[in-house]
Enzyme design. Sequence first.
Site: not given
Length: 777
Positions: A354-356, A720, A677, A358-361
């Site tokens: 996911g993009p930076p 999107k 796209s 967003v809380g992955k870590t």
Amino acid sequence: MENNFLKLPVIPLRGVNIFPYMVLHFDVGREKSVAAVEEAMSTDQKIFLVAQRDAKVEEPSADEIYNIGTICHIKQFVKLPGDQLRVLVEGEQRGKLSNFADEKGMFYGDIEILEDISCQEENECEAYKKLIDKAFDEYLELSGESLNEIFTELEEESGLGRYCDIIGAFLMLKTETKQELIEIVDVKERLEKLLLIIKNEIEVLKIEKAIGSKIKNKVNKVQKEFYLREQLKVIQEELGEDDEESKELKQYEERIYKAKLSKEAKDKVLYEFNRLKSTGVGSQESAVIKTYLDWVLDLPWNKFTKDNLDIKNAREVLDKEHYGLEDVKERIIEYLAVRKISKTLKGPILCLVGPPGVGKTSIAKSVANSLGRKFVRMSLGGVKDEAEIRGHRKTYVGAIPGRIIYSMKQAGYRNPLFLLDEIDKMGADFKGSLADALLEVLDSEQNSTFRDHYLELDFDLSKVLFITTANSLEGISRPLLDRMEIIEVSGYTTEEKFQIAKAHLLPKLLKEHNVEDGKLLIQDNAISTLVENYTRETGVRTLERKIASVIRKGITELVEKDKNKIIINSNLVKKYLGPVIYTYDDLDKEDKIGVVTGLAWTGYGGDTLPVEVTVMEGDGKLQLTGQLGDVMKESAKAGFSYVRANADKYEIDKDFHKKKDIHIHIPEGAIPKDGPSAGVTMVTAMISALSGRKVNHKVAMTGEITLTGRVLPIGGLKEKSLAAYRMGIKTVIIPKDNKKDLENVPKAVKSKIKFIIADKVDDVLQNALIGEIEHGN
């Protein structure tokens, strides 16, 4: 020939010089030199000896020998096995070689006899002699030589020239240096040169003696320490005490038997321990062995944390620490449920994409908290060297294990949650591919025998729960991607950002700034203003910074105006942060010709992609600007061909490609844009510009086209859709095959946006183009 010239056989000497009056024996093996000796013996036994410039040359020419040497008398020669001769000669006087030639299988030359030039200033020369005597005594003392014969010879010699030659012949000098003395005919110059040479040799001997003394002292010190240590051991044994070395060895031995090592590891460690005992703890090699033993013994070979498999507790932890992200939470709960039933399930490799922001870590940390496992993180961003994973071999100076083993030591348990961050940003260079090294780590069939180059032992990683993070899948190698289960972590809606800010970010930042309860109150409308008017990102990092800025300004006002508390509302946020940056009215309110809003996916989440097309008089050129990638350029060309093929259908002049130039531009040209796209967006803009029909400004679209007009599916629909939602777009046209992906779009987005399904370009145009044709265009 005149009296001061002689024609004599010549022998070039290799690495040897002979002075006048010097007696020397040497072996002769070269055919021409043997012939020269035999020729001299058959005549007057005189021969000319001169040094070669390079001792390695077998057949020297005139340029490869010195031109000044010594006329000698052969006193004796003996034949040796192998056609060699041992010759005894005595130097008589200096000579200068000319007309060097090869005659009758030997070297001949015309030799000019050189007489010494006597010293005119006797007092000065006598002074030189005394200085040489003194220096030579010092030289002999430093070198440890005791030569009574040379002293007797020097005392008996009255001539200064011969005096110099006797000492010069005795000194252990290079061939070049002795040759310099031989070539000096002036006795005074020879005295000066000899004094200089002896002084130089004295300095060299002093340095050698100093170095030797230092080495001897060091050796003596080591021997002394060894004997004292041995004596101390005996004394301590008599007193029943242990010395420090014995204590250290006992500690290592205890650690080895307490550590629950595998058989391979135990054998290896015992081998290294026995080496340590034999080398001694104080030796230099022992430091390397001790470092290795410490690394092996500090690793958690058989230590585990007990997993908390309480599903209810896990769900509470995840819900408490994260708002939204239902897909991710559900996958974690599934893992725990299966793990609770099957005790032998191998840990899956989850990849959060996911993009930076967003809380992955933080998701990975929450999973560790819910399981009760230790959490370790390793960032792979920019790392290229394979040794970062597998370590350096012990043969390298300063070798250490790789970061996998280091992190396992840091965790202290064999089943931590291991986060491999930014796996899409690692590189490769001549030192090896990092992705290939990670295959062994992440493959459940191989990681039970992970082998670090430094340890040279198998270490079991099969109980580790690996979680990886990435901004996109593009930078990950296919074999590595095959080992991982992909979980997409998309951006947040406005409502989700509001809830995250209120429940998580605000309490966290107030605590970090040490704000007392009740001193600073931030109302809901202030948070909404921050979310809607000051940020437009996929994640929440910018939102967190904005909230922190508001808190700092609030604290400053508290302190400066000595207030008890401040209530921050929407108006106060605008006062602190200045004019609003974003509004939902950013989108054009006017329908325009040739301007279409597309949707794109980037590594930072979804984004809108405005496409502009203008038509002008020309000869059919198609111009593309805006830093487009190859895929988008191909889409533009395919769209152009489709429009040409269907010109009549859309009431476009079929010869437009001969009379008109078309310019397609995508603003924000500094941002690279690529991906399948934007085909329908560019076709719609071209048909609008060529036909004169306006485009509905409230409509956005995404999809690729074929030359026959079919609309092909795209990826990243959720991202999107969120981008369209943030921009206030009301209608989004998507490919028919992406209808199934609407299930992943948040309900808040679907409640605000109307999604239109398109199978062909006509479906897109029917919903995007409005109004009648304006023939003026």
